[in-house]
Motif scaffolding. Sequence first.
Motif, PDB file in Angstrom:
ATOM      1  N   GLY A 151      52.567  66.086  42.607  1.00  0.00           N
ATOM      2  CA  GLY A 151      51.225  66.527  42.112  1.00  0.00           C
ATOM      3  C   GLY A 151      50.052  67.364  42.855  1.00  0.00           C
ATOM      4  N   THR A 152      50.573  67.490  44.226  1.00  0.00           N
ATOM      5  CA  THR A 152      49.782  68.325  45.080  1.00  0.00           C
ATOM      6  C   THR A 152      50.060  69.921  44.724  1.00  0.00           C
ATOM      7  N   LEU A 153      51.138  70.128  43.783  1.00  0.00           N
ATOM      8  CA  LEU A 153      51.368  71.711  43.430  1.00  0.00           C
ATOM      9  C   LEU A 153      51.429  71.357  42.090  1.00  0.00           C
ATOM     10  N   ASP A 154      51.902  70.316  41.176  1.00  0.00           N
ATOM     11  CA  ASP A 154      52.055  70.280  39.804  1.00  0.00           C
ATOM     12  C   ASP A 154      51.706  69.082  39.126  1.00  0.00           C
ATOM     13  N   ASP A 155      50.547  68.793  38.791  1.00  0.00           N
ATOM     14  CA  ASP A 155      49.483  69.758  38.833  1.00  0.00           C
ATOM     15  C   ASP A 155      48.122  68.845  38.723  1.00  0.00           C
ATOM     16  N   LYS A 156      48.206  67.938  39.539  1.00  0.00           N
ATOM     17  CA  LYS A 156      47.055  67.074  39.944  1.00  0.00           C
ATOM     18  C   LYS A 156      46.194  67.869  40.732  1.00  0.00           C
ATOM     19  N   VAL A 157      46.760  69.049  41.285  1.00  0.00           N
ATOM     20  CA  VAL A 157      45.591  69.855  42.242  1.00  0.00           C
ATOM     21  C   VAL A 157      44.908  70.520  41.060  1.00  0.00           C
ATOM     22  N   GLY A 158      45.422  71.034  40.033  1.00  0.00           N
ATOM     23  CA  GLY A 158      44.272  71.686  39.018  1.00  0.00           C
ATOM     24  C   GLY A 158      43.331  70.647  38.406  1.00  0.00           C
ATOM     25  N   VAL A 159      43.803  69.259  38.122  1.00  0.00           N
ATOM     26  CA  VAL A 159      42.715  68.441  37.769  1.00  0.00           C
ATOM     27  C   VAL A 159      41.556  68.145  38.719  1.00  0.00           C
ATOM     28  N   ILE A 160      42.165  67.931  39.794  1.00  0.00           N
ATOM     29  CA  ILE A 160      41.315  67.677  41.222  1.00  0.00           C
ATOM     30  C   ILE A 160      40.143  68.935  41.502  1.00  0.00           C
ATOM     31  N   GLY A 161      40.941  69.944  41.602  1.00  0.00           N
ATOM     32  CA  GLY A 161      40.238  71.342  41.997  1.00  0.00           C
ATOM     33  C   GLY A 161      39.146  71.880  40.947  1.00  0.00           C
ATOM     34  N   THR A 162      39.467  71.582  39.586  1.00  0.00           N
ATOM     35  CA  THR A 162      38.352  71.963  38.601  1.00  0.00           C
ATOM     36  C   THR A 162      37.283  70.763  38.771  1.00  0.00           C
TER      37      THR A 162
END
Length: 481
Positions: A151-162
């Motif tokens: 998930g660090t790349l795909d795609d919890k990073v998107g959830v947490i980043g936003t």
Amino acid sequence: MKKYIINGIGTLLIVLVLVTITLAILAQTKQPDVKEELFPVNEEEAIENLSNAVKFKTVSTEDRKDINYKEFTRFLTFLKETYPTVYKQLEVETVNEYSVVLKWAGADETAQPIGLTSHYDVVPVAKGTEKDWEQDAFSGKVDEQFIWGRGTLDDKVGVIGTLEAIKYLVEDNYIPKQDIYLLFGHDEEIGGDEGAAKLTEYFKEKDIQLKYILDEGGAIVKGMVPGVEKPVGVIGVAEKGSATAILSVKGSGGHSSQPKSMTNVGRLSKAIANLEEKQFNASISGPTEELFEFTAPEMSFMYKYIFENQWLFKPVIKKILLSKPATAAVVRTTIAPTIFHAGDKDNILPEKAEAIINLRVMPGDTLADLQKQMEKMIDDDQVKIKIEGNEASKVSSTTSESFKSIQKAVRSVDDQVVVAPYIMIGASDSKHYAEIADDAYRFLPIKMEEDSLERMHGTNERIEKKAYLESIQFYIHLLKQ
């Protein structure tokens, strides 16, 4: 007379060289001129939050009965507890139990809203590879350089980043111009039919049409485009369709001691060999042509000379692109035989043989046309072809205010990044979300390591802390526009 002809040809060649050199020299950049600016986010807290998010085993499996939905519920609770200011400021609604919509009301009710989408489900760790991980896949380990785990790349990073970006802006008392929607799907890794598809239905029922959606997809990669030394951020303005071609042959079987000169297995094998040898036509057009239009002005001179004169050098460029699978995939519909069924006993000729071929469909290619082309390439009436699946998505605008906003946000974090459109060869939830948006863009604002694509669904998925923190800066810039 002969002398005049030779002189004439020589003059034309000189003119041609001068014109092409002039076109290369006068090439104008398509990159917006913006000023770098970084906002004072709490970096340690942001890193800790992504690390903790990774620890939830929100794994999607092909058989939905095997999914542990308790982990999904725990993850959604974690988001609410970790971002109380965001959940207090934004309207939150759960769709189909595990997907979420968050609405951040804007100041101008007449302005068309935008959507930022991510998914929080992850792929399983392949059996037998557990010991190959340097850090446990769900440890969320943080070291001096990386955050580790699924998930660090795909795609919890998107959830947490936003969420980190909106947390910063909310606490800074910022109010966006238009409504902002966050859409968090829960089953992208297995098609998005229960997540993104249901979220799409939700927007249709409320008659909400987004100006654009930004989903995962392209990233910031160095060495991706020949002749460009700077990192290139590629924004997917379309994604290839995915279709299945079923090839079948029926005929008499019999004992293997008396085979015909052409058996069903041999006939079908020949058909596949013909497809792989001949391939579909390649074309530098659409998003691929635009990729080079955006990157050519940034190339070293020899590459710039070639790519700024595509009208002259297209055959050469096409040959170069077709020489590697990764680049061949952006200029033609691809043919990938994946499954072969025939026979069940070694001394009996099968009466039927069947092959499954995965096609990744370019924009402009229809399934009906592809079937006709395959029939022509195979040239055997006894081989039956049936194609089912999806054609490519529509191509989103590269001249719109929306595309330019994404460009500006990228370069506001790092003005050395060259931002360009491209055709995404994989699939994302945007195949659903595109129905409720004027434009759909596919871009994860992360500087990738060279082997990040292999890590994404493979072993040792991880993200550089600096890259993750820069992604938060991107979202802040995008939302402030």
